[in-house]
Design a protein around this motif. Structure first.
Motif, PDB file in Angstrom:
ATOM      1  N   TYR A 206       0.826  -1.203   0.000  1.00 25.17           N
ATOM      2  CA  TYR A 206       0.000   0.000   0.000  1.00 25.17           C
ATOM      3  C   TYR A 206       0.866   1.261   0.000  1.00 25.17           C
ATOM      4  CZ  TYR A 206      -3.168   3.612   1.649  1.00 25.17           C
ATOM      5  OH  TYR A 206      -3.873   4.777   1.780  1.00 25.17           O
ATOM      6  N   VAL A 207       1.874   1.290   0.847  1.00 23.97           N
ATOM      7  CA  VAL A 207       2.764   2.458   0.922  1.00 23.97           C
ATOM      8  C   VAL A 207       3.461   2.676  -0.418  1.00 23.97           C
ATOM      9  CG1 VAL A 207       4.855   3.375   1.988  1.00 23.97           C
ATOM     10  CG2 VAL A 207       3.089   2.341   3.412  1.00 23.97           C
TER      11      VAL A 207
ATOM     12  N   ARG B  68       3.013   6.096  -2.650  1.00 26.68           N
ATOM     13  CA  ARG B  68       4.200   6.874  -3.025  1.00 26.68           C
ATOM     14  C   ARG B  68       4.335   7.002  -4.544  1.00 26.68           C
ATOM     15  NH1 ARG B  68       5.401   8.862   1.674  1.00 26.68           N
ATOM     16  NH2 ARG B  68       6.249   7.486   3.242  1.00 26.68           N
ATOM     17  N   ARG B  69       3.950   5.957  -5.244  1.00 28.55           N
ATOM     18  CA  ARG B  69       4.062   5.959  -6.706  1.00 28.55           C
ATOM     19  C   ARG B  69       2.960   6.812  -7.350  1.00 28.55           C
ATOM     20  NH1 ARG B  69       4.152   0.893  -7.070  1.00 28.55           N
ATOM     21  NH2 ARG B  69       1.944   0.559  -7.400  1.00 28.55           N
ATOM     22  N   GLU B  70       1.727   6.670  -6.854  1.00 26.47           N
ATOM     23  CA  GLU B  70       0.584   7.326  -7.486  1.00 26.47           C
ATOM     24  C   GLU B  70       0.350   8.757  -6.993  1.00 26.47           C
ATOM     25  OE1 GLU B  70      -1.086   5.990 -10.024  1.00 26.47           O
ATOM     26  OE2 GLU B  70       0.236   4.238  -9.879  1.00 26.47           O
TER      27      GLU B  70
ATOM     28  N   PRO C 176      -0.558  12.065   2.248  1.00 28.64           N
ATOM     29  CA  PRO C 176      -0.096  11.519   3.529  1.00 28.64           C
ATOM     30  C   PRO C 176      -0.323  10.003   3.572  1.00 28.64           C
ATOM     31  CG  PRO C 176      -2.178  12.643   3.823  1.00 28.64           C
ATOM     32  CD  PRO C 176      -1.747  12.901   2.403  1.00 28.64           C
ATOM     33  N   VAL C 177       0.606   9.310   4.172  1.00 25.81           N
ATOM     34  CA  VAL C 177       0.501   7.856   4.297  1.00 25.81           C
ATOM     35  C   VAL C 177       0.111   7.548   5.739  1.00 25.81           C
ATOM     36  CG1 VAL C 177       1.770   5.687   4.157  1.00 25.81           C
ATOM     37  CG2 VAL C 177       2.250   7.505   2.531  1.00 25.81           C
TER      38      VAL C 177
END
Length: 65
Positions: free
Chosen positions: A27-28, A32-34, A39-40
């Motif tokens: 998921y992280v 980060r890619r999209e 915020p994560v």
């Protein structure tokens, strides 16, 4: 790397994928890619949301209450 070492790494990867333990890392990486600026959530928040979604879906077939 030895054959035993590769086999143990593969078993560890397989178990983590099978049990969903690696879902947060996936998921992280996706966030980060999209959407790099988004915020994560913490792992705890991610797991809480995941559990709520799983328990709230009547099609999942399992509900304790």
């Amino acid at each position: 790397m030895t054959t035993v070492g590769r086999t143990l790494r593969w078993i560890r990867w397989y178990v983590r994928e099978l049990t969903g333990e690696s879902a947060y890392e996936h998921y992280v990486a996706h966030v980060r890619r999209e959407a790099p600026d988004a915020p994560v959530p913490s792992r705890r928040e991610f797991e809480r949301r995941r559990a709520e979604a799983r328990e709230g879906d009547p099609r999942s077939g399992f509900r304790c209450c």
